[in-house]
Design a protein around this motif. Structure first.
Motif, PDB file in Angstrom:
ATOM      1  N   GLN A 159       4.038  14.724   0.244  1.00 37.57           N
ATOM      2  CA  GLN A 159       3.833  13.370  -0.256  1.00 37.57           C
ATOM      3  C   GLN A 159       3.758  12.370   0.908  1.00 37.57           C
ATOM      4  O   GLN A 159       3.016  11.389   0.862  1.00 37.57           O
TER       5      GLN A 159
ATOM      6  N   THR B 203      -6.053   4.376   5.903  1.00 43.02           N
ATOM      7  CA  THR B 203      -7.268   3.825   5.302  1.00 43.02           C
ATOM      8  C   THR B 203      -7.123   2.327   5.078  1.00 43.02           C
ATOM      9  O   THR B 203      -8.036   1.545   5.376  1.00 43.02           O
ATOM     10  N   VAL B 204      -5.966   1.916   4.565  1.00 39.28           N
ATOM     11  CA  VAL B 204      -5.725   0.488   4.342  1.00 39.28           C
ATOM     12  C   VAL B 204      -5.750  -0.267   5.672  1.00 39.28           C
ATOM     13  O   VAL B 204      -6.310  -1.365   5.767  1.00 39.28           O
TER      14      VAL B 204
ATOM     15  N   ILE C 274       0.333  12.229   2.247  1.00 42.18           N
ATOM     16  CA  ILE C 274      -0.540  11.435   1.381  1.00 42.18           C
ATOM     17  C   ILE C 274      -0.356   9.955   1.698  1.00 42.18           C
ATOM     18  O   ILE C 274      -1.328   9.200   1.818  1.00 42.18           O
ATOM     19  N   ALA C 275       0.900   9.539   1.857  1.00 40.39           N
ATOM     20  CA  ALA C 275       1.190   8.139   2.191  1.00 40.39           C
ATOM     21  C   ALA C 275       0.578   7.761   3.536  1.00 40.39           C
ATOM     22  O   ALA C 275       0.040   6.659   3.691  1.00 40.39           O
TER      23      ALA C 275
ATOM     24  N   THR D  51       1.157   4.241  -3.094  1.00 37.45           N
ATOM     25  CA  THR D  51       0.632   5.566  -2.765  1.00 37.45           C
ATOM     26  C   THR D  51       0.771   6.521  -3.942  1.00 37.45           C
ATOM     27  O   THR D  51       1.800   6.531  -4.634  1.00 37.45           O
ATOM     28  N   ALA D  52      -0.241   7.330  -4.161  1.00 31.00           N
ATOM     29  CA  ALA D  52      -0.170   8.359  -5.203  1.00 31.00           C
ATOM     30  C   ALA D  52       0.905   9.384  -4.832  1.00 31.00           C
ATOM     31  O   ALA D  52       0.934   9.873  -3.704  1.00 31.00           O
TER      32      ALA D  52
ATOM     33  N   GLY E 254      -2.117   9.034   4.999  1.00 33.64           N
ATOM     34  CA  GLY E 254      -3.559   8.874   4.849  1.00 33.64           C
ATOM     35  C   GLY E 254      -3.913   7.569   4.161  1.00 33.64           C
ATOM     36  O   GLY E 254      -4.860   6.877   4.561  1.00 33.64           O
ATOM     37  N   ASN E 255      -3.145   7.226   3.135  1.00 30.08           N
ATOM     38  CA  ASN E 255      -3.378   5.973   2.428  1.00 30.08           C
ATOM     39  C   ASN E 255      -3.197   4.778   3.351  1.00 30.08           C
ATOM     40  O   ASN E 255      -4.024   3.861   3.383  1.00 30.08           O
ATOM     41  N   LEU E 256      -2.115   4.782   4.118  1.00 28.63           N
ATOM     42  CA  LEU E 256      -1.838   3.680   5.037  1.00 28.63           C
ATOM     43  C   LEU E 256      -2.915   3.548   6.107  1.00 28.63           C
ATOM     44  O   LEU E 256      -3.324   2.435   6.454  1.00 28.63           O
TER      45      LEU E 256
ATOM     46  N   ALA F 177       0.834  -1.205   0.000  1.00 25.67           N
ATOM     47  CA  ALA F 177       0.000   0.000   0.000  1.00 25.67           C
ATOM     48  C   ALA F 177       0.865   1.251   0.000  1.00 25.67           C
ATOM     49  O   ALA F 177       0.574   2.227  -0.717  1.00 25.67           O
TER      50      ALA F 177
END
Length: 209
Positions: A134, A144-145, A137-138, A37-38, A140-142, A33
């Protein structure tokens, strides 16, 4: 599994169960994940340090203002940015594009040179700010996952980055820490787990035009 249900289940875990450990599969999901990440322009100027060793983590408590999540969680994820970002990063990125997609140089080179110019002309302080964004962003992604996977987490800005960098010798890797994310499983007696989530109604936070 409803993602909204899991996001409501998620909270900043204050107390982890130190006896529970993430499976290798769960940990690999988080690594994947992070890697997916975007990121701006596709440049991956971030690194994630995964720390399982509790002896190493014990040394970090003092620079995390005594927050036990650092040690009691299954693993500690340290989100880092590169201290130097230059044209070499752009070259590496486009080499990867070519290797994966087999895109001809004639198509890639104009974009590569334009991006190299953008990166090399950017002041050093702006590069660090850009990279730091960035990292968020990572994070937030983590998070959520983690929620979707039933993994507890606690995003942390409350630590002394320079001191943590020294303890982990991150300068040897050309890295600087930005954020911490302890991950694992909540303790049964963490009273915060049962608190109702407090959020404004959507009508106050979302504007439709």
């Amino acid at each position: 599994m409803s993602i909204i249900k899991q996001l409501k289940w998620r909270y900043a875990t204050k107390k982890f169960d130190a006896t529970k450990t993430l499976s290798k599969e769960k940990l690999n999901t988080l690594k994947e994940a992070f890697n997916l990440t975007a990121v701006s322009f596709g440049l991956q100027t971030l690194k994630m340090v995964v720390i399982e060793d509790k002896i190493v983590r014990e040394r970090l408590i003092e620079v995390a203002y005594g927050q036990r999540q650092v040690v009691d969680a299954s693993h500690l994820l340290v989100l880092c940015i590169q201290t130097e970002i230059d044209g070499n990063d752009v070259n590496d990125h486009f080499d990867t594009i070519k290797a994966i997609r087999n895109t001809p140089d004639a198509i890639l080179n104009p974009f590569k040179e334009e991006l190299k110019s953008t990166v090399e002309d950017m002041p050093a302080d702006k590069k660090l700010i850009w990279a730091t964004k960035q990292a968020y962003i990572a994070l937030g992604n983590l998070m959520t996952v983690c929620a979707v996977e039933g993994i507890d987490s606690c995003p942390m800005e409350g630590f002394i980055p320079k001191a943590l960098d020294e303890k982990l010798e991150l300068e040897k890797h050309g890295l600087s820490s930005v954020l911490l994310l302890p991950v694992g499983y909540r303790a049964d007696d963490d009273m915060f787990a049962d608190f109702k989530k407090v959020r404004q109604p959507i009508s106050k936070t979302v504007i439709e035009l």
